[in-house]
Scaffold this active site. Structure first.
Site, PDB file in Angstrom:
ATOM      1  N   ARG A 105       0.600  -0.860  -0.075  1.00  0.00           N
ATOM      2  CA  ARG A 105       0.264   0.011  -0.124  1.00  0.00           C
ATOM      3  C   ARG A 105       0.721   1.283   0.079  1.00  0.00           C
ATOM      4  O   ARG A 105       1.831   1.198   0.636  1.00  0.00           O
ATOM      5  CB  ARG A 105      -1.204   0.215   1.100  1.00  0.00           C
ATOM      6  CG  ARG A 105      -1.923   1.346   1.359  1.00  0.00           C
ATOM      7  CD  ARG A 105      -2.721   1.519   2.646  1.00  0.00           C
ATOM      8  NE  ARG A 105      -3.803   0.629   1.793  1.00  0.00           N
ATOM      9  CZ  ARG A 105      -4.681   0.628   2.579  1.00  0.00           C
ATOM     10  NH1 ARG A 105      -5.352   1.549   3.555  1.00  0.00           N
ATOM     11  NH2 ARG A 105      -6.050   0.174   1.954  1.00  0.00           N
ATOM     12  N   HIS A 132      -7.244   0.473  -5.959  1.00  0.00           N
ATOM     13  CA  HIS A 132      -7.653   0.003  -5.165  1.00  0.00           C
ATOM     14  C   HIS A 132      -8.686  -1.317  -5.604  1.00  0.00           C
ATOM     15  O   HIS A 132      -9.225  -1.664  -4.812  1.00  0.00           O
ATOM     16  CB  HIS A 132      -8.937   0.684  -3.953  1.00  0.00           C
ATOM     17  CG  HIS A 132      -8.745   0.378  -2.559  1.00  0.00           C
ATOM     18  ND1 HIS A 132      -7.703  -1.032  -1.887  1.00  0.00           N
ATOM     19  CD2 HIS A 132      -9.066   0.255  -1.536  1.00  0.00           C
ATOM     20  CE1 HIS A 132      -7.832  -1.502  -0.723  1.00  0.00           C
ATOM     21  NE2 HIS A 132      -8.841  -0.886  -0.729  1.00  0.00           N
ATOM     22  N   GLN A 135     -10.372  -4.628  -3.146  1.00  0.00           N
ATOM     23  CA  GLN A 135     -11.645  -3.617  -2.561  1.00  0.00           C
ATOM     24  C   GLN A 135     -12.611  -3.677  -3.508  1.00  0.00           C
ATOM     25  O   GLN A 135     -13.282  -4.341  -3.310  1.00  0.00           O
ATOM     26  CB  GLN A 135     -11.515  -2.519  -2.128  1.00  0.00           C
ATOM     27  CG  GLN A 135     -13.011  -1.338  -1.784  1.00  0.00           C
ATOM     28  CD  GLN A 135     -13.389  -2.620  -0.233  1.00  0.00           C
ATOM     29  OE1 GLN A 135     -12.627  -1.423   0.802  1.00  0.00           O
ATOM     30  NE2 GLN A 135     -14.010  -2.573  -0.083  1.00  0.00           N
ATOM     31  N   ASP A 220     -17.428   7.157  -1.631  1.00  0.00           N
ATOM     32  CA  ASP A 220     -16.291   6.986  -0.607  1.00  0.00           C
ATOM     33  C   ASP A 220     -15.697   8.184  -0.276  1.00  0.00           C
ATOM     34  O   ASP A 220     -16.024   9.362  -0.217  1.00  0.00           O
ATOM     35  CB  ASP A 220     -14.741   6.716  -1.686  1.00  0.00           C
ATOM     36  CG  ASP A 220     -13.921   6.021  -1.430  1.00  0.00           C
ATOM     37  OD1 ASP A 220     -13.839   6.467   0.374  1.00  0.00           O
ATOM     38  OD2 ASP A 220     -12.700   5.863  -1.709  1.00  0.00           O
ATOM     39  N   CYS A 260     -16.710   1.941   0.922  1.00  0.00           N
ATOM     40  CA  CYS A 260     -15.123   0.997   1.347  1.00  0.00           C
ATOM     41  C   CYS A 260     -14.820   1.060   2.786  1.00  0.00           C
ATOM     42  O   CYS A 260     -14.470   0.054   2.743  1.00  0.00           O
ATOM     43  CB  CYS A 260     -13.964   1.012  -0.038  1.00  0.00           C
ATOM     44  SG  CYS A 260     -13.342   2.866   0.150  1.00  0.00           S
ATOM     45  N   ARG A 288     -12.948  -8.306   2.778  1.00  0.00           N
ATOM     46  CA  ARG A 288     -12.441  -8.624   2.104  1.00  0.00           C
ATOM     47  C   ARG A 288     -11.547  -9.226   2.920  1.00  0.00           C
ATOM     48  O   ARG A 288     -10.246  -9.701   2.512  1.00  0.00           O
ATOM     49  CB  ARG A 288     -11.505  -6.477   2.659  1.00  0.00           C
ATOM     50  CG  ARG A 288     -11.914  -5.936   2.679  1.00  0.00           C
ATOM     51  CD  ARG A 288     -11.529  -5.167   0.667  1.00  0.00           C
ATOM     52  NE  ARG A 288     -10.443  -5.372   0.988  1.00  0.00           N
ATOM     53  CZ  ARG A 288      -9.878  -4.036   1.273  1.00  0.00           C
ATOM     54  NH1 ARG A 288     -10.894  -2.779   1.705  1.00  0.00           N
ATOM     55  NH2 ARG A 288      -8.274  -4.435   0.795  1.00  0.00           N
TER      56      ARG A 288
END
Ligand code: CP
Ligand code: NVA
Length: 301
Positions: A105, A132, A135, A220, A260, A288
């Site tokens: 990340r 991402h 996700q 988001d 998310c 996840r």
């Protein structure tokens, strides 16, 4: 020797591969809930490099590896040589001689690409400024579990044209759905990513018009990691783009809401939406774990 596969973008996998991961994720969830052992990666080690904060990504990968019979290492720039300037290429060469898979990340997407270029083992994008993809595996699994295949359905993205939005555009290509993107001018997604998706993705400025016909509404944060200094200006620009009950009522009657997380109640989403019956955010977060276990199996077995 088989070619090393990476997961830097959803586009690294074809539609059948993604579909099989999403289905395996639901199977792994059933096994986990039934208490049935599914240690398919005994002794395997995942290295996790975090240059940004995380709750879900870190815990899901770490718990997931343990449940699969392997283990995971948390590596932060603060206490590795990465923080003191050791080049990413050298780190990739060394780590990939010691572990079986690496998750990263970070900020610049180019960094995970460079890491993958020098890595002997699969590299997973755990979020960059651009994408991402992990996700999206969880989101696609969640939709499928509640409503069946997403192919042919309509999804509305409300908010910033950010890393999550880019991954939704890529998901529209691979999972074959229509995507309406409601974002204020100046916060559009990357034009190349959007153009590559063809006419299945379109920008609809008015969020109320954009959610019409939607089977899934997603948002988001307006202020992604690294954008903290733009907070005031962003909050003003996105004011009309808060997901509210009125907005959900304009979508299809059985539309789901996803986020998310982390969520900022009262900013991008009204507080009551997160816990409303059409919100699946907690199951989405749980997925996840299952989706990434399926991804790890795919990349490592
Ligand atoms: N959704 C998500 O990636 O959460 P974290 O930042 O907590 O990992
Ligand atoms: N767009 C957000 C997602 C957090 C999981 C960010 O990049 O901070």
């Amino acid at each position: 020797m088989a070619e090393t596969r990476h997961f830097l973008s959803l586009l690294d996998l074809d539609a059948d591969e993604l579909d099989s991961i999403v289905q395996r994720a639901s199977e792994l969830k059933r096994l986990q809930r039934a208490g049935t052992s599914h240690a398919s990666l005994p002794g395997r080690v995942l290295g996790m490099v975090f240059e940004k904060s995380s709750t879900r990504t870190r815990v899901s990968f770490e718990a997931g590896m343990a449940q699969l019979g392997g283990s995971a290492l948390f590596l932060s720039p603060r206490d590795t040589q990465l923080g003191r300037g050791e080049p990413i290429e050298d780190t990739a060469r060394v780590l990939s001689r010691m572990v079986d898979c690496v998750m990263i990340r970070t900020f610049e997407h180019e960094k995970v690409e460079r890491f993958a270029e020098y890595s002997r083992v699969p590299v997973i994008n755990g979020l960059t400024d651009l994408l991402h993809p992990c996700q999206l595996l969880a989101d696609m699994q969640t939709f499928r579990e509640h409503r069946g295949p997403i192919s042919g359905r309509t999804v509305t993205w409300v908010g910033d044209g950010n890393n999550m939005c880019h991954s939704y555009i890529n998901a529209a290509r691979r999972f074959d759905f229509r995507l309406h993107i409601a974002c204020p001018e100046g916060f559009d997604p990357d034009s190349d990513i959007l153009a590559a998706a063809g006419d299945r993705c379109e920008i609809v400025r008015d969020p109320m018009a954009a959610v019409e016909g939607a089977d899934l509404v997603v948002t988001d944060t307006w202020v992604s990691m690294g954008q903290e200094e733009e907070k005031k200006q962003r909050q003003a620009a996105f004011e009309r783009y808060k997901v509210s009950r009125d907005m959900m009522d304009r979508a299809n009657p059985d539309a789901l809401f996803m986020h998310c997380l982390p969520a900022y109640r009262g900013m991008e989403v009204d507080a009551d939406i997160l816990d409303a019956p059409d919100s699946v955010v907690w199951g989405e977060a749980e997925n996840r774990l299952h989706a990434q276990k399926a991804l790890l199996e795919f990349l490592l077995n």
